[in-house]
Design a protein around this motif. Structure first.
Motif, PDB file in Angstrom:
ATOM      1  N   THR A 155       1.863 -18.503  26.643  1.00 33.46           N
ATOM      2  CA  THR A 155       3.207 -18.113  26.213  1.00 33.46           C
ATOM      3  C   THR A 155       4.108 -17.840  27.413  1.00 33.46           C
ATOM      4  O   THR A 155       5.280 -18.245  27.427  1.00 33.46           O
ATOM      5  N   LEU A 156       3.570 -17.161  28.422  1.00 36.24           N
ATOM      6  CA  LEU A 156       4.343 -16.941  29.644  1.00 36.24           C
ATOM      7  C   LEU A 156       4.696 -18.258  30.318  1.00 36.24           C
ATOM      8  O   LEU A 156       5.819 -18.434  30.825  1.00 36.24           O
ATOM      9  N   CYS A 157       3.759 -19.203  30.311  1.00 33.21           N
ATOM     10  CA  CYS A 157       3.978 -20.498  30.957  1.00 33.21           C
ATOM     11  C   CYS A 157       5.074 -21.289  30.250  1.00 33.21           C
ATOM     12  O   CYS A 157       5.993 -21.804  30.887  1.00 33.21           O
ATOM     13  N   THR A 158       4.991 -21.375  28.924  1.00 28.40           N
ATOM     14  CA  THR A 158       5.999 -22.148  28.189  1.00 28.40           C
ATOM     15  C   THR A 158       7.372 -21.481  28.264  1.00 28.40           C
ATOM     16  O   THR A 158       8.399 -22.168  28.315  1.00 28.40           O
ATOM     17  N   ALA A 159       7.408 -20.133  28.277  1.00 25.23           N
ATOM     18  CA  ALA A 159       8.697 -19.448  28.432  1.00 25.23           C
ATOM     19  C   ALA A 159       9.298 -19.741  29.803  1.00 25.23           C
ATOM     20  O   ALA A 159      10.513 -19.992  29.926  1.00 25.23           O
ATOM     21  N   ALA A 160       8.462 -19.737  30.844  1.00 24.73           N
ATOM     22  CA  ALA A 160       8.955 -20.049  32.188  1.00 24.73           C
ATOM     23  C   ALA A 160       9.454 -21.492  32.272  1.00 24.73           C
ATOM     24  O   ALA A 160      10.475 -21.769  32.912  1.00 24.73           O
ATOM     25  N   LEU A 161       8.751 -22.405  31.637  1.00 27.69           N
ATOM     26  CA  LEU A 161       9.191 -23.802  31.632  1.00 27.69           C
ATOM     27  C   LEU A 161      10.538 -23.957  30.934  1.00 27.69           C
ATOM     28  O   LEU A 161      11.395 -24.741  31.373  1.00 27.69           O
ATOM     29  N   SER A 162      10.750 -23.218  29.839  1.00 27.09           N
ATOM     30  CA  SER A 162      12.046 -23.268  29.164  1.00 27.09           C
ATOM     31  C   SER A 162      13.139 -22.672  30.042  1.00 27.09           C
ATOM     32  O   SER A 162      14.282 -23.162  30.055  1.00 27.09           O
ATOM     33  N   LEU A 163      12.796 -21.610  30.785  1.00 23.42           N
ATOM     34  CA  LEU A 163      13.768 -21.001  31.692  1.00 23.42           C
ATOM     35  C   LEU A 163      14.178 -21.963  32.803  1.00 23.42           C
ATOM     36  O   LEU A 163      15.304 -21.892  33.308  1.00 23.42           O
ATOM     37  N   VAL A 164      13.286 -22.844  33.197  1.00 22.66           N
ATOM     38  CA  VAL A 164      13.630 -23.861  34.201  1.00 22.66           C
ATOM     39  C   VAL A 164      14.415 -25.001  33.556  1.00 22.66           C
ATOM     40  O   VAL A 164      15.361 -25.545  34.143  1.00 22.66           O
ATOM     41  N   THR A 165      14.064 -25.350  32.338  1.00 24.88           N
ATOM     42  CA  THR A 165      14.693 -26.488  31.665  1.00 24.88           C
ATOM     43  C   THR A 165      16.177 -26.252  31.419  1.00 24.88           C
ATOM     44  O   THR A 165      17.015 -27.144  31.660  1.00 24.88           O
ATOM     45  N   VAL A 166      16.534 -25.066  30.925  1.00 25.36           N
ATOM     46  CA  VAL A 166      17.930 -24.811  30.550  1.00 25.36           C
ATOM     47  C   VAL A 166      18.876 -24.945  31.751  1.00 25.36           C
ATOM     48  O   VAL A 166      19.853 -25.704  31.686  1.00 25.36           O
ATOM     49  N   PRO A 167      18.660 -24.248  32.878  1.00 25.02           N
ATOM     50  CA  PRO A 167      19.579 -24.435  33.998  1.00 25.02           C
ATOM     51  C   PRO A 167      19.531 -25.843  34.595  1.00 25.02           C
ATOM     52  O   PRO A 167      20.555 -26.332  35.114  1.00 25.02           O
ATOM     53  N   ALA A 168      18.372 -26.494  34.551  1.00 24.76           N
ATOM     54  CA  ALA A 168      18.303 -27.860  35.080  1.00 24.76           C
ATOM     55  C   ALA A 168      19.213 -28.785  34.272  1.00 24.76           C
ATOM     56  O   ALA A 168      19.887 -29.652  34.841  1.00 24.76           O
ATOM     57  N   LEU A 169      19.232 -28.618  32.962  1.00 21.35           N
ATOM     58  CA  LEU A 169      20.082 -29.465  32.124  1.00 21.35           C
ATOM     59  C   LEU A 169      21.545 -29.061  32.200  1.00 21.35           C
ATOM     60  O   LEU A 169      22.443 -29.910  32.116  1.00 21.35           O
TER      61      LEU A 169
END
Length: 361
Positions: free
Chosen positions: A341-355
């Motif tokens: 859960t921590l991993c997928t939340a961190a990946l989403s946190l990277v995805t949003v600013p990247a997009l």
């Protein structure tokens, strides 16, 4: 000599005049659906004898004893996405196109799930017909089907005519004529061999920033990894001796899970199995769109990553707030669940600013 006017530079982040109506209309339609969803949430809160405070706490705390039927936490997130990106679509921003199509696919899929349940079970069909709740549910799903199909059609057409060809394709001269092109004339019409742009060539095409593709690739890789984690946990869940279904028996098995995902009559019409399956596969699909550089991928990725971040944050809050986090990490499976859960939340946190930092493809 005055240079010819080739028109002003087109804003690639904003829909063109020919597709503006599709963006505004689709945004208003999804806003209408979000308003209907908000009314449905209020109806469910009232039927369960709860109040607004219970719902607000249930927004961030899964341990609150508030279990809705038609509007589950993933549906709340989709309603918020419909409202936010519907407003962005009314502002004619092109990033809204992929997000609106993403939400519309879910609306159509939920409506089709309800139709399968009505067609497969006469008992379920009679239940919907006799109860006020069932009639409202059928009407709500029908509204979602109409809004979803209309949005998909409008956004698909808008994608084909949103941008002028000169903004995406290199200029090619017109077919050569038998006679060589003369020098640029000082008066009169240009020679046919110069094509439609005249002797001065096509208008300049602005180069795509070097970081535009990198942002899409980064987001695509993050969503692909997030989808892989979700699919792995789904496989683990379906291979357990007992597969729990909300409203169903604990020994339904993998076949029962997949039937519940596509058939609203199988358990209790609660779309938990549907959302579990959908949000495990959706990151992989949207990641493919981003890595392929598809125009709809950026908006769809923003909407999906925002929904996933909300769901992961809600799960993490429940792990911390009950004061029993140490019990979760006592076992290997519990530790992996928390880390995932921590991993997928961190990946989403990277995805949003990247997009957000990427340009429209």
């Amino acid at each position: 000599m005055a240079m010819p006017d080739h028109g002003t530079h087109q804003d690639l982040n904003r829909a063109g005049p020919r597709s503006s109506a599709a963006y505004v209309g689709s945004g208003l339609l999804l806003g209408l659906y979000a308003a209907a969803g908000a009314g449905w949430i209020g109806y469910e809160v009232d039927r369960r004898g709860a109040d607004g405070g219970d719902f607000v706490r249930a927004l961030y705390d899964p341990l609150v004893p508030f279990t809705p039927w038609a509007q589950t936490p993933p549906d709340w997130a989709l309603l918020a996405a419909a409202l936010v990106f519907g407003g962005i679509a009314v502002a004619r921003r092109r990033v809204a196109r992929g997000a609106l199509m993403f939400v519309a696919v879910f609306l159509v899929a939920l409506a089709l799930r309800e139709l399968v349940g009505v067609a497969a079970s006469s008992t379920y069909r009679e239940l919907l017909r006799r109860s006020e709740y069932g009639r409202l549910l059928a009407g709500f799903r029908a509204l979602g089907l109409v809004v979803g199909v209309a949005t998909l059609v409008a956004m698909a057409r808008a994608g084909r005519r949103a941008t002028a060809p000169a903004a995406h394709a290199p200029w090619t001269p017109s077919a050569p004529t038998d006679a060589p092109a003369p020098p640029p004339p000082s008066y009169g019409p240009p020679h046919p061999s110069y094509g439609s742009y005249g002797p001065y060539g096509p208008p300049p095409v602005p180069p795509r920033p070097a970081g535009a593709r990198a942002g899409l690739t980064t987001a695509g890789v993050c969503l692909l990894l997030s989808g892989a984690v979700s699919v792995a946990w789904l496989i683990h869940r379906l291979t357990r001796p007992q597969v729990f279904l909300v409203g169903g028996s604990p020994d339904a098995g993998a076949s029962g899970f997949f039937r519940d995902a596509v058939d609203a009559s199988y358990s209790a019409s609660v779309p938990y199995a549907f959302h579990t399956l959908a949000f495990a596969l959706a990151p992989c699909v949207v990641a493919g769109l981003l890595l392929a550089g598809r125009p709809a991928g950026r908006g769809a990725g923003l909407a999906l990553a925002s929904v996933l971040l909300y769901l992961d944050g809600r799960t993490l809050y429940s792990l911390v707030s009950d004061g029993h986090l140490d019990q979760y990490v006592e076992t290997t499976q519990g530790t992996l669940a928390v880390l995932s859960t921590l991993c997928t939340a961190a990946l989403s946190l990277v995805t949003v600013p990247a997009l957000l930092s990427a340009r429209e493809p």
